[in-house]
Design an enzyme around this catalytic site. Structure first.
Site, PDB file in Angstrom:
ATOM      1  N   GLU A 162       5.230   0.866  -3.979  1.00 50.23           N
ATOM      2  CA  GLU A 162       6.385   0.049  -3.584  1.00 50.23           C
ATOM      3  C   GLU A 162       6.830  -0.836  -4.737  1.00 50.23           C
ATOM      4  OE1 GLU A 162       5.209  -3.116  -3.916  1.00 50.23           O
ATOM      5  OE2 GLU A 162       3.233  -2.109  -4.054  1.00 50.23           O
ATOM      6  N   GLU A 305       3.209  -0.601  -6.958  1.00 46.31           N
ATOM      7  CA  GLU A 305       3.835   0.620  -7.517  1.00 46.31           C
ATOM      8  C   GLU A 305       3.078   1.883  -7.124  1.00 46.31           C
ATOM      9  OE1 GLU A 305       4.016   0.556 -11.789  1.00 46.31           O
ATOM     10  OE2 GLU A 305       5.025  -1.383 -11.868  1.00 46.31           O
TER      11      GLU A 305
END
Lengths: 339, 339
Positions: A162, A305
């Protein structure tokens, strides 16, 4: 899950040239993947990470150390190959894609990103619900749709990452609602909020959760009231992965909050989740405990991430290589333990 | 160690597109390798694992779950590619070699093994010193000589593994002497000794340490009195690696006991040691604490052979890939943290 494949995998493990159990959690990992894949000798050929990105209206309250512009700037960095998850994809041989679920700054022209924005970021959840019920459903649907595509492409392990300035705030507030815990114990520095700024973040989140509790009736309300579009998309992706029989490797704090939502929406999702790492974000421990999850590594990472999952993937690969390629006692002519 | 290279490496880390510190111990690892290599952007091209093997006379006391024949049987398995460390060498792209430091059963005809036996196993250290002073010196010299060869071949990271039925007993007894601790707290199941057999192992080791304490004057006496040829070779290898400036990735309980001996013989060796994993063997925690070492992974492994180091090598590779290949904020056009 396929218990027969799991049992066959354990039988195989116990014939390999090592004392039984000596490979510890690597043995458990191999047998878990056997149960998920239905293959007693599971292989991994197409692991895939999708980074879901979106912005958060609550950053207006000063809850993040980084400006909101970074969300789109990092999308460019993911695509250009300069971000941590991009480097890990190359190093560890997994596919990476990026989905824009709703950034505050327009970025539709950015090539290499799947653009499915729900809206230009959520509303400021300290003042009002982060999103409408229809937006929450749209976010879940983004993730489910992406997993359908991965399934068609032969994906055999899914990782979500994310990106979204402010999303530790959403994750903390969602977890507080879902678990009925004091949000203070779930609030941490995120990208680097410290001291008075961290106290302020905690106060904003406490007030937001108090506001939201008045409307909280069911798990989906956590997403509606204080969630994020990327978090909803990840929850939708996890649910669909479980339905499609694709093993999931969960990343850190924010993806674990999405996993918590997914499991609250559909408890059978839990069977398909492997947990990669324990984050330095302090609330992560509580989320992992709530999910009875033991992460594979603890390296004080707190980047998101999908980076923790990207790193831990190497352990899964090694567990399967050992499971599939070690000699048995009979093959190697090695004596077993004495009775 | 090269502090300038370390400082430059930290400066570089802090420019990469992530919140400072967000990669946690992977950042520390990259900067440690910078300090060891003298390169602010260190690379790893020739990691090498040597498995040192030898037998232990103390197995006559019934301290192991496996018969002594397994030592030579496993040498064959290492060479044939069926052992865990062999599989990991292929999976993680490192060189593997095997050195016979003295097996009980003759195996000189076994191809692919370097044969440098000190003797056909140690003496039973419950009754007498495990080896003579000359044998201890010979064992240390084996390891040093191997490291000279690796250095000539361009090795840039060294891992030691060990094979030797009974060698957790030697490691426990050596550590008890070196640290002046009760050997009971350092004794564990090894390959799988449990219940009454574990009580028996503890009694044998307690009596052995009591016997040895009468002759213990200096660290090398731990090797002479209760050590093993492969453990001595590993200690000699670690000392020589440090002298040659080759970073060392220590494996589990037995190699850590060799590291403890090496550091007691030459404290500056400690700077060159990285620690791969926390073993399920209970005494390992005490050895790690004595060396102020924090292992990278904790996966309940207890196999030896260098397998924990072989697995953890993947984390070092990933740390360096991130350090060397991520974009900086300036390169990627990403905004930094707000003041």
């Amino acid at each position: 899950l396929n218990d027969e494949a799991r049992n066959l995998a354990w039988q195989h493990q116990n014939q390999l040239t090592k004392p039984p159990g000596a490979l510890g959690r690597l043995e458990v990992l191999a047998t878990e993947l056997a149960a998920m894949s239905g293959q007693s000798r599971p292989e991994l050929h197409h692991p895939h990470c999708i980074v879901f990105a979106a912005d958060h209206g609550v950053v207006a309250q000063g809850v993040s150390a980084f400006p909101q512009a970074v969300t789109v700037e990092m999308l460019k960095n993911f695509v250009a190959g300069g971000a941590a998850i991009s480097v890990l994809a190359g190093q560890n041989d997994f596919q990476l894609s990026v989905v824009n679920c709703g950034t505050a700054q327009p970025c539709d022209a950015l090539q290499g990103v799947v653009h499915q924005p729900v809206a230009a970021g959520t509303a400021d959840f300290s003042q009002q619900p982060a999103m409408t019920a229809a937006q929450a459903q749209a976010a879940l649907t983004i993730g489910a749709g992406q997993l359908d595509l991965l399934h068609q492409a032969g994906c055999d392990l899914f990782m979500a990452g994310e990106m979204g300035i402010g999303n530790t705030s959403a994750a903390s507030a969602m977890a507080a609602l879902l678990l009925d815990l004091d949000v203070a114990g779930l609030t941490g520095p995120g990208t680097g909020v410290q001291g008075e700024a961290l106290d302020h973040k905690t106060q904003v989140l406490s007030a937001s959760v108090t506001r939201a509790q008045g409307s909280y009736n069911q798990p989906l309300d956590a997403l509606i009231e204080v969630g994020g579009f990327e978090i909803g998309a990840i929850a939708g992706a996890y649910i669909r992965a479980a339905q499609l029989g694709i093993p999931v490797l969960v990343d850190g704090f924010i993806t674990t909050s999405a996993a918590l939502l997914a499991v609250h929406l559909n408890p059978s999702v839990r069977d398909w989740l492997l947990f990669s790492h324990g984050s330095a974000e302090p609330g992560h421990l509580l989320l992992l405990a709530a999910l009875q999850a033991q992460p594979l590594i603890n390296l004080d990472m707190r980047l998101g991430e999908g980076s923790g999952a990207g790193v831990a993937l190497s352990l899964i690969r090694q567990a399967l290589a050992l499971h599939n390629n070690m000699a048995t006692f009979a093959q190697a002519g090695v004596s077993g333990a004495e009775d």
